[in-house]
Design a protein around this motif. Structure first.
Motif, short mmCIF file in Angstrom:
data_model
loop_
_atom_site.label_atom_id
_atom_site.label_comp_id
_atom_site.label_asym_id
_atom_site.label_seq_id
_atom_site.Cartn_x
_atom_site.Cartn_y
_atom_site.Cartn_z
N TRP A 187 1.18 -1.27 4.04
CA TRP A 187 0.66 -2.61 4.30
C TRP A 187 1.01 -3.55 3.15
O TRP A 187 0.99 -3.16 1.97
CB TRP A 187 -0.87 -2.53 4.46
CG TRP A 187 -1.52 -3.89 4.56
CD1 TRP A 187 -1.54 -4.73 5.63
CD2 TRP A 187 -2.26 -4.56 3.52
NE1 TRP A 187 -2.23 -5.87 5.33
CE2 TRP A 187 -2.69 -5.80 4.04
CE3 TRP A 187 -2.59 -4.23 2.19
CZ2 TRP A 187 -3.43 -6.71 3.30
CZ3 TRP A 187 -3.33 -5.14 1.45
CH2 TRP A 187 -3.74 -6.37 2.00
N CYS B 56 0.86 -1.19 0.00
CA CYS B 56 0.00 0.00 0.00
C CYS B 56 0.90 1.24 0.00
O CYS B 56 1.79 1.38 0.84
CB CYS B 56 -0.90 0.01 1.23
SG CYS B 56 -1.74 1.58 1.48
N CYS C 220 -6.33 -1.43 0.23
CA CYS C 220 -5.55 -1.79 1.40
C CYS C 220 -6.47 -2.27 2.51
O CYS C 220 -7.52 -1.70 2.74
CB CYS C 220 -4.77 -0.55 1.86
SG CYS C 220 -3.90 -0.80 3.42
N GLU D 108 0.12 4.20 0.72
CA GLU D 108 -0.16 5.15 1.80
C GLU D 108 0.44 4.69 3.12
O GLU D 108 1.09 5.46 3.81
CB GLU D 108 -1.69 5.32 1.97
CG GLU D 108 -2.42 5.75 0.71
CD GLU D 108 -1.95 7.11 0.21
OE1 GLU D 108 -1.63 7.97 1.06
OE2 GLU D 108 -1.87 7.29 -1.02
N CYS D 109 0.17 3.42 3.48
CA CYS D 109 0.55 3.02 4.84
C CYS D 109 1.58 1.89 4.87
O CYS D 109 2.03 1.49 5.93
CB CYS D 109 -0.68 2.61 5.64
SG CYS D 109 -1.34 1.01 5.16
N CYS E 187 -5.80 0.76 5.56
CA CYS E 187 -6.21 2.16 5.49
C CYS E 187 -7.23 2.40 4.39
O CYS E 187 -7.66 3.52 4.16
CB CYS E 187 -4.99 3.07 5.29
SG CYS E 187 -4.32 3.00 3.62
ZN ZN Z 1 -2.78 1.23 3.41
#
Ligand code: ZN
Ligand code: ADP
Ligand code: ZN
Length: 824
Positions: free
Chosen positions: A536, A531, A571, A533-534, A574
């Motif tokens: 994962w 992911c 994800c 963004e985060c 998130c």
């Molecule tokens: Zn994420």
């Protein structure tokens, strides 16, 4: 008749340490013999094929014996040497003799009540079948398959194993294997003229075809090929032959079949083909090779094992061929071990050219029936029919040789010689040395990049050492170039995953109609997705590893347990939808190349493209015949393949090999790079190898660059000594497995401290391995390192004892412990 009751101690194919004693019903007294297979009951319902290890008159004191139900063999199938060899493996590699038995015999030879049986739909009975055999065939014809246990119940026969064995021998039934369900008889289609068309009816038939010119042509062509009406027995015409020489299609032939003029029948081809291949001459050796050959023979006078250290393409295989000839002529058998099935396809042709049909092949891509046939072939020990050279992968050390004179272990450094799972966790090279010794045979290890252990043994004189430093016809070793990926990325000049240097060389090679090999040690599209963004990363449900993305089926797959799932839309942490793939495997290289070189014909050789039996052969043949311009592959392409038009080899990413956390990572990286590099080079032109790396100054890369095996060896030996590793110390790796992590940790602590009391600082761990959960079992590792001079037998005995002690505690009932001796 003798009235004393005889007892047989038998080996069962199960992981229990002891032999089991059964009584022999007096009517079987005359038949029973050591080394024969017998059917015995075990537990409340199960039947197994066991092997008689001993016969005696001592009834066990503490339990009632059950009877041997029947005897499957007229002659022993396991001889004294094999028994000794099995025992050695079981003791040295700390497993049970039953586990060795399981590994040693093809499954068709060790039927048990759970074995599933299928009807062979193409079977035609020749002799008479017994009533119970008929009954079994009848049952199978009404159901897809059945276990032997099912057959026992339905037939009410109590024990159908002997009938099943007899039907197997006759080819009427097939043993289903879990991995290889696609068993098919090899057949060919034969074309015949309808027997009612006599010579006098022939012209009428041709007239009848009137305007169907094509059909007339095919019929004429058939008549020509078959010579029917000319010769007393018409020649056999294969459908493929007819299609080829008449230059027509299937549909034309089919119309003739529909008109009842031609008939097509299927004919079984003998799987082991003993016809047609004629033996020829070996290539004469050049002076370097001849000197090496003589040195090998000389050293065999004093030493049982010789290491042939010869650069890639120096002609080691040609030397093997001359040695094989020498041993065969002396009436002895030769076992030629290869690390990889892919290699057998090229070598087999080179051997058959010289030894004709004396060459047999044995590997896991053969189905079980074929493996049984080869086993039987070697067992029959008839010099006119038995293979004199057997080419095989590691399990062929278990074949029933009678008169082994020489074992050749090609690419002896390869780690595929070691079996990781299940037990026996044996190393075929090391075990082969023991096997050779039992036969009084010699062993030749060959490689361009010896295993540190082997080179060490050779340098200190335990093995002979013969060096070959010239490539055949003095073709130069390839030029090795380093492409700095870090710098190319910083300058933003990467072309997708290719540095400009590698890209340009591929382009030039393609323009010159030369071929390219690209090596990447990872299959699939991307090793993981992440992911944006985060951070994962999707993981396997059953294992502690990230899932590899495969584009061809759009799946995320676990390379440890086979679990697979569709990639998520977003994800799971998130809910962002921006998931990206990270890193790259062979599949992605293929896709990127297609974008960059749309004209190029690209092939890929990795586990995903070689699942079927002939896949290797097809890929290798297309590359040899230049139907492919670029071959992408995993380590499968690094080993001994010999192509003559490859001018560029690219190593896509040296760093992930070098950075692997393992004490052998440097040795292995050197071997892999030097071996892949060895695929480059042509008769009239020096090949080029491009290594992409972030770390051009890495000492191993420098050694590869200068082709300096010796320097690599010396540096590694210093490290091995300092950090107490082989060859200075023997290692045994102990793995503890449990589904409950808390219990596992407790057991680990207890076991670790028990061992530490005995072995002191020689014990390392317990420690969680890099991947600490596989198939829902948590793992812990303990390592024992003992001085290489001390005898490991006592240490192993203690390890077994301590393992049994801890496993016998009530709270660790489901704890599993396994040993890996000389782990790789
Ligand atoms: Zn994420
Ligand atoms: P290695 O096993 O050392 O990698 P090979 O035996 O595969 O080397 O030899 C490389 C190539 O050179 C092969 O194509 C082989 O046929 C050819 N070759 C080697 N020695 C000879 C020889 N004495 N006569 C003819 N061809 C040879
Ligand atoms: Zn998994």
């Amino acid at each position: 008749m003798n009235s004393t009751t005889l007892y047989a101690d038998v080996i069962l194919p199960i992981p229990l340490a002891q032999l089991f004693t059964y009584n022999i019903p007096s009517e079987l007294n005359g038949e029973v013999a050591i080394g024969k297979r017998v059917v015995v009951p075990f537990g409340s319902k199960k039947l197994y094929t066991a092997i008689v290890k001993d016969i005696h008159e001592n009834a066990p004191a503490d339990y009632e014996t059950k009877p041997v139900l029947s005897i499957l063999d007229s002659f022993p199938i396991i001889d004294r040497i094999q028994f000794q060899f099995w025992e050695w493996i079981s003791q040295y590699y700390q497993c049970t003799i039953g586990e060795v038995y399981k590994a040693a015999l093809p499954s068709g030879m060790k039927l048990e009540s759970q074995t599933r049986i299928l009807l062979n739909t193409e079977f035609v009975a020749h002799g008479r079948l017994s009533a119970s055999e008929e009954q079994i065939l009848n049952i199978l014809s009404h159901s897809k398959d059945a276990s032997i246990q099912d057959l026992n119940q339905i037939t009410k026969l109590k024990n159908t194993l002997p009938q099943v064995k007899s039907l197997l021998d006759k080819g009427a039934i097939i043993v289903e294997e879990q991995l290889q369900k696609s068993y098919r008889e090899k057949t060919q289609k034969i074309v015949n003229l309808n027997p009612q068309i006599t010579e006098s009816l022939l012209s009428e038939t041709l007239d009848q075809l009137g305007r169907a010119k094509k059909q007339q042509e095919v019929l004429m062509c058939y008549l020509n090929l078959s010579k029917c009406f000319i010769e007393p027995t018409p020649h056999k015409v294969k459908l493929t032959e007819l299609l080829k020489s008449s230059g027509t299609s299937h549909s034309i032939v089919n119309s003739l079949v529909k008109k009842n003029i031609l008939e097509i029948s299927e004919e079984k081809i003998d799987r082991l083909d003993f016809t047609e291949i004629k033996a020829g001459q070996a290539h004469p050796l050049n002076p370097h090779q001849s000197t090496a050959y003589k040195h090998i023979i000389q050293q065999f006078e004093e030493k049982n094992c010789v290491l042939l250290h010869g650069v890639t393409s120096s002609g080691k295989t040609e030397i093997y061929i001359h040695l094989i000839r020498k041993y065969i002529e002396a009436g002895q058998q030769v076992l030629y071990l290869l690390p990889e099935i892919a290699l057998t396809t090229q070598i087999i042709h080179r051997l058959q050219r010289v030894f004709g049909n004396k060459v047999g092949v044995y590997h896991s891509k053969f189905n079980d029936a074929e493996r049984v046939e080869i086993w039987n072939n070697i067992h029959q020990n008839d010099p006119n029919k038995t293979y004199q050279v057997v080419l095989g992968v590691r399990s062929s050390i278990f074949l029933p040789f009678h008169n082994l004179g020489l074992i050749i272990i090609d690419e002896e450094h390869e780690n595929t010689y070691k079996q990781f799972d299940p037990a026996p966790r044996y190393h075929a090279r090391d075990a082969a040395l023991v096997l050779a010794q039992k036969h009084g045979a010699k062993t030749l290890l060959g490689t361009a990049t010896p295993a540190i252990e082997s080179y060490y043994n050779a340098r200190k004189g335990k093995y002979g050492l013969v060096e070959l430093t010239q490539r055949y016809q003095n073709i130069q070793l390839p030029e090795i170039l380093i492409a700095n990926t870090r710098e190319a990325r910083r300058k933003k000049i990467m072309k997708s995953i290719f540095t400009p240097m590698l890209y340009d060389h591929i382009r030039e090679a393609l323009e010159m109609n030369e071929q390219v090999i690209l090596f990447q040690n990872r299959r699939g599209f991307a090793p993981y997705i992440e992911c944006k963004e985060c951070g994962w990363v999707p993981h396997c449900e059953n294992c502690d590893v990230s899932l590899t993305y495969h584009r061809f089926n759009n799946k995320l797959e676990c390379h440890y347990c086979g679990y697979s799932t569709y990639p998520p839309n977003g994800c799971s942490q998130c809910e962002s939808t921006s998931l990206e793939d990270r890193g790259y495997g062979t599949e992605k290289i293929e896709e990127e190349l297609l974008g960059l070189f749309p004209e190029a014909k690209i092939g890929r050789m990795d586990l995903d493209t070689t699942r079927s039996k002939r896949a290797y052969e097809k890929i290798i043949a297309s590359f040899e015949q230049k139907k492919l311009d670029i071959l992408i592959g995993t380590q499968m392409v690094s080993k001994g393949l010999d192509f003559d038009n490859v001018s560029v080899v690219g190593i896509m990413n040296a760093d992930n090999m070098l950075n692997y956390p393992d004490f052998r990572a440097y040795e292995r990286s050197y071997q892999l790079m030097a071996q892949v590099a060895g695929r480059a080079g042509r008769k009239h032109k020096q090949g080029k190898v491009i290594i992409q790396t972030n770390d051009p100054k890495h000492p191993i890369i420098k050694d590869v660059l200068r082709n300096n095996y010796l320097n690599m060896y010396k540096m590694q030996m210093e490290e091995r000594e300092e950090y107490i590793y082989p060859p200075f110390y023997r290692m045994i790796s102990i793995t503890l497995k449990h589904k409950d992590q808390r219990k596992l940790n407790q057991a680990g602590l207890q076991f670790g401290s028990a061992l530490r009391k005995i072995f002191g600082i020689r014990i390392f761990g317990p420690q969680a391995p890099l991947i600490n959960r596989i198939q829902n079992f948590y793992l812990l590792k303990i390592i024992l390192k003992i001085e290489s001079k001390s005898s490991p037998a006592k240490a192993k005995w203690i390890l077994n004892r301590e393992a049994n002690t801890i496993k016998s505690k009530a709270e660790f009932k489901s704890l599993q412990i396994h040993f890996d001796v000389d782990p790789l």
